[in-house]
Design an enzyme around this catalytic site. Structure first.
Site, PDB file in Angstrom:
ATOM      1  N   GLU A 176      22.373  32.609  17.770  1.00 56.15           N
ATOM      2  CA  GLU A 176      23.563  32.130  16.769  1.00 56.15           C
ATOM      3  C   GLU A 176      23.097  30.829  16.412  1.00 56.15           C
ATOM      4  O   GLU A 176      23.207  29.901  16.881  1.00 56.15           O
ATOM      5  CB  GLU A 176      24.838  31.906  18.039  1.00 56.15           C
ATOM      6  CG  GLU A 176      25.957  31.283  17.191  1.00 56.15           C
ATOM      7  CD  GLU A 176      27.032  31.093  18.209  1.00 56.15           C
ATOM      8  OE1 GLU A 176      27.022  31.227  19.257  1.00 56.15           O
ATOM      9  OE2 GLU A 176      28.242  30.717  17.656  1.00 56.15           O
ATOM     10  N   LYS A 218      24.279  36.096  15.169  1.00 50.97           N
ATOM     11  CA  LYS A 218      25.529  35.834  15.185  1.00 50.97           C
ATOM     12  C   LYS A 218      25.710  34.576  14.205  1.00 50.97           C
ATOM     13  O   LYS A 218      25.519  33.332  14.773  1.00 50.97           O
ATOM     14  CB  LYS A 218      26.074  35.418  16.625  1.00 50.97           C
ATOM     15  CG  LYS A 218      27.614  34.716  16.652  1.00 50.97           C
ATOM     16  CD  LYS A 218      28.100  34.820  17.997  1.00 50.97           C
ATOM     17  CE  LYS A 218      29.265  34.144  17.840  1.00 50.97           C
ATOM     18  NZ  LYS A 218      30.178  34.283  19.245  1.00 50.97           N
TER      19      LYS A 218
HETATM   20  P1  13P Z   1      34.214  30.942  17.516  1.00 54.01           P
HETATM   21  O1  13P Z   1      34.701  32.287  16.964  1.00 54.01           O
HETATM   22  O2  13P Z   1      35.545  30.175  17.924  1.00 54.01           O
HETATM   23  O3  13P Z   1      33.574  30.000  16.358  1.00 54.01           O
HETATM   24  O4  13P Z   1      33.343  30.892  18.771  1.00 54.01           O
HETATM   25  C1  13P Z   1      32.190  31.875  18.695  1.00 54.01           C
HETATM   26  C2  13P Z   1      31.330  31.224  19.613  1.00 54.01           C
HETATM   27  O5  13P Z   1      30.812  32.024  20.545  1.00 54.01           O
HETATM   28  C3  13P Z   1      30.786  29.873  19.474  1.00 54.01           C
HETATM   29  O6  13P Z   1      29.537  29.802  20.021  1.00 54.01           O
END
Ligand code: 13P
Length: 336
Positions: A176, A218
């Site tokens: 991510e 992500k």
């Molecule tokens: P949000 O969808 O609130 O951005 O959170 C996703 C997430 O896992 C952030 O690390």
């Protein structure tokens, strides 16, 4: 559920019309969410809230994986069923956030995510506890002269090291790299920065020998900064995001599960739907939302047991709407 290898797990996680519930808020972050609804954050209240979500009818058919914080993976429901079993009984797989949060880079406002130290040992334990996938979040800020190449390079190297270690323990890494929405930058700037991050990330993953077919990305969507006066339409967000992904993400990656990042519930759903209506992409495009799946439920719950059903209904509705968006079949009229 039995899987032969991580590629099968990754395929299961991005099955058509399914996405992730990100419920891995750290203890300080869930504390802030609870403050907003005047609810004390205790081990029990955090358990009660998360149990409510995992037992909601909207889990089934819409959610393939739940990202957990360490505490939750070890917790049991009020009736003593381990929460990970409550999750598995809905058909979803339990996963775990394994990074240890961020620290400033050389006293600047930029940050590097840490947690490689001891990661091998934590993975050994998490695998035994039944986690099938993991998450690591890198945070990239847009600002004057930011992000620096040093910040991007450092974070993408660490993300790749993390992914390699996790795969050696038979779990799928979610990588991510989050480019934050904070600021008044243009969507073009977000596009450039997201491209730099994704380019660096996939070069690093390849260099480390990470199996891309057993990895899930992500990312953020490509959006103008939250305080910019020129916001894009859903269709424009989809065009720019798709262009950025096609230029930087290998076709063999099984799926991309977007974060919501501070978008409203409806924007997060409408943008995902617009992306899927475009089609012509090699990967599954789905959701891995925290706030955009939970905001309505938290507000309905208000920390009070009597509101359990309405909180579950609020969560189930968002899960169903995002399922439709993941299939490109959502419509504003379905919001009711
Ligand atoms: P949000 O969808 O609130 O951005 O959170 C996703 C997430 O896992 C952030 O690390």
């Amino acid at each position: 559920m039995n899987f032969e290898n991580i590629e099968e797990i990754a395929q299961y996680l991005v099955a058509d019309g399914k996405g992730f519930l990100a419920a891995d808020e750290s203890t300080p972050t869930i504390g802030k969410r609870f403050d907003a609804i005047n609810t004390e954050s205790t081990e029990t209240s955090r358990r009660d809230y998360r149990e409510l979500l995992f037992r909601a009818k909207g889990m089934k058919d819409n959610i393939s994986g739940v990202i957990l914080f360490d505490e939750t993976l070890r917790q049991s429901a009020a009736d003593d069923t381990p929460l990970k079993e409550v999750i598995s009984s809905t058909g979803a797989l339990p996963g775990i956030k394994v990074d240890k949060g961020v620290t400033p880079i050389n006293d600047t406002e930029e940050v590097l995510t840490g947690g490689l130290e001891g990661l091998e040992d934590r993975c050994l334990e998490y695998e035994t506890l039944g986690a099938k996938f993991t998450k690591w979040r890198a945070v990239i800020k847009i600002g004057s002269g930011l992000p620096s190449n040093e910040c991007i390079k450092g974070n993408m190297q660490v993300l790749s090291d993390y992914a390699k270690i996790v795969q050696e323990h038979n779990m799928v890494p979610i990588v991510e790299p989050e480019v934050l929405m904070d600021g008044n930058h243009s969507a073009e700037t977000c596009y450039d920065v997201t491209s730099r991050c994704l380019d660096s990330l996939f070069k690093n993953l390849e260099a480390k020998g990470v199996n891309i077919k057993g990895t899930i990305l992500k990312p953020n969507m490509v959006l103008a900064g939250q305080s910019s006066i020129s916001q894009l339409s859903h269709d424009e967000v989809a065009d720019l995001t798709m262009k950025c992904l096609k230029e930087n993400v290998p076709a063999e990656l099984p799926g991309i599960a977007f974060l919501s990042g501070g978008q409203s519930d409806l924007d997060a759903t409408a943008n995902l739907d617009a992306l899927n209506k475009k089609g012509g992409n090699p990967w599954k495009l789905t959701f891995s939302y925290g706030r955009a799946l939970q905001q309505a439920a938290l507000k309905a719950w208000m920390g009070d047991k009597v509101n359990t059903q309405s909180a579950q209904d609020a969560f189930s509705h968002r899960a169903e709407m995002n399922k439709l968006a993941a299939l490109g079949q959502w419509d504003m009229q379905l919001e009711g």
